[in-house]
Design an enzyme around this catalytic site. Structure first.
Site, short mmCIF file in Angstrom:
data_model
loop_
_atom_site.label_atom_id
_atom_site.label_comp_id
_atom_site.label_asym_id
_atom_site.label_seq_id
_atom_site.Cartn_x
_atom_site.Cartn_y
_atom_site.Cartn_z
N HIS A 1 -29.79 32.41 75.89
CA HIS A 1 -30.60 32.62 74.68
C HIS A 1 -31.86 31.75 74.66
CE1 HIS A 1 -31.20 33.87 70.54
NE2 HIS A 1 -31.19 32.62 70.10
N SER B 1 -34.99 33.82 68.05
CA SER B 1 -33.68 33.55 67.47
C SER B 1 -33.72 33.81 65.96
CB SER B 1 -33.25 32.12 67.81
OG SER B 1 -31.89 31.90 67.54
N ASP C 1 -27.72 38.04 76.67
CA ASP C 1 -27.77 37.21 75.46
C ASP C 1 -26.89 37.82 74.38
OD1 ASP C 1 -28.38 35.58 73.35
OD2 ASP C 1 -30.51 36.13 73.24
#
Length: 425
Positions: A345, A248, A306
């Site tokens: 995610h 991320s 995602d």
């Protein structure tokens, strides 16, 4: 020592010397294991992060360096790696609690900084057995709350602060301050001039420092460059590899730091970034400059559905970095058909898919031992039939203990787990 190896896939190929040609489809078992190791290193930052604002140590690592891998229960063996440095960060922009957290206590360990990663190496015993020294730079990212993505904004700024001055001459009219902005016409001109630009938020976190904090008197960038160079010098008589990893927001920092290491002196050692669910980092000129370093390779493991990997946007001049390895969580029969973008995610969800991925046209089947329960460590992505609680990784009683008088209070950390500044000005 418990380093697992399978077929004779050369190490340099595993870390991208041939851009992973022939290793992704079919999916090489050694590469699969290495990606999972990097993912587990990333997960350790989430598991160790003190996210309880009631604690005076909120925003730090719950666990000290000496016992770190034991306390996060790294598998298959926590004894194979040792933490050399903790990395701390601050920022000159407003950062949401999804990434930066501050204690409510008047006795807070630090009011300006957060723990944002660590640097680890293989131990002497493992390095001797492998015939190489592996150095891992691991960045903490964001786990479930995706509100941070809008806080930073999509504005890009010059990457000049990361570049060697002798190879870059910025236009005299450009505002090079990290907090500056750029117009669409500026972006177009930058593409023509070949001027590297990156997203403002990523660069700000990476380069900010705060003289009021004993933990961030120097920036995360300075901490990383100094620490990695010290380790490369320390192990100069060994075969050294540097692996940078993050998930991320941490994946964005991993890309920046891999670029920065090569840009500023690490040119004779392989630098490989394995990033998970990464937002886009820079423009085409940044990518071109990243690709000019023959010792730097980047593999982006991304879930097909995602949405974070599409941010900020190619329409704004951003491009994907590195080799894209696309997996699809919908292939696993163990996961819910979730409409929660956070599940798409989620790092453990991705690692579960990596463990069983056999290509877009292949059947999903776990190829390495990996507990299904890990999927729900910080989510509820696993099907209910497995009877695994959602978000089960928490401190016992949320860190509350009863003293000899029957009073309940937050437990004080062991002395070895108390944060200690590591870098001076």
């Amino acid at each position: 020592m418990n380093i697992t190896t399978h077929s004779e896939t050369p190490w340099l190929e595993l870390i991208g010397s041939k851009n992973w040609e022939g290793l992704l489809n079919p999916f090489d078992i050694n590469l699969r294991t290495l990606i999972l190791r990097c993912g587990d290193f990333c997960q350790a930052t989430y598991d160790a992060f003190n996210n309880d604002s009631n604690s005076k140590y909120a925003g730090s690592s719950r666990y000290g360096k000496r016992s770190f891998f034991h306390k996060v229960k790294l598998r298959p063996s926590p004894n194979d790696y040792q933490v050399a440095y903790f990395i701390y960060g601050t920022a000159k922009i407003s950062i949401p609690a999804a990434f930066f957290l501050h204690s409510l206590s008047r006795e807070a360990w630090d009011r300006e900084s957060n723990w944002i990663g660590y640097i680890a190496t293989t131990t002497d015993e493992v390095s001797k057995a492998l015939g190489r020294r592996e150095i891992y730079l691991v960045w903490r990212g964001t786990q479930r709350d995706l509100e941070w993505i809008n806080v930073y904004g999509a504005g890009s700024v010059s990457a000049e602060s990361l570049l060697r001055q002798k190879t870059f001459k910025p236009p005299t009219t450009e505002n090079t301050d990290v907090g500056g902005s750029s117009s669409d016409s500026d972006d177009d001109n930058d593409e023509v001039r070949g001027k590297p630009k990156v997203m403002r938020g990523w660069l700000t976190i990476y380069t900010s420092y705060n003289p009021n904090s004993s933990f961030t008197k120097v920036s995360a960038r300075t901490q990383v460059l100094a620490s990695i160079k010290q380790l490369v010098e320390k192990y100069k008589n060994e075969e050294v590899s540097i692996i940078v990893t993050g998930h991320s927001l941490g994946a964005s920092l991993a890309t920046l730091s891999a670029f920065d290491l090569a840009e500023n002196g690490i040119t004779n050692v392989p630098v490989t970034a394995f990033v998970f669910g990464s937002p886009q980092v820079g423009n085409r000129a940044f990518n071109n400059r990243l690709n000019q370093f023959p010792n730097v390779k980047l593999l982006h493991i991304r879930n097909k559905i995602d949405l974070i990997t599409l941010y900020p946007s190619k329409l704004l001049g951003y491009v994907d970095s590195g080799v894209q390895f696309e997996i699809d969580s919908r292939k696993s029969g163990n996961l819910k058909r979730s409409t929660n973008t956070g599940d798409w995610h989620n790092l453990q969800g991705m690692l579960h898919v990596v463990a069983g991925w056999n290509g877009e046209d292949g059947e999903f089947e776990l190829k390495v031992p990996r507990s299904l329960a890990l999927v729900n460590k910080s989510s509820g992505f696993l099907k209910d039939e497995y009877l695994i609680p959602e978000s089960w990784w928490i401190e016992k009683n949320k860190g509350m203990v009863m003293d000899e008088n029957g009073e309940w209070a937050l437990q004080s950390p062991d002395e070895e787990d108390i944060p200690v500044p590591e870098f001076a000005e």
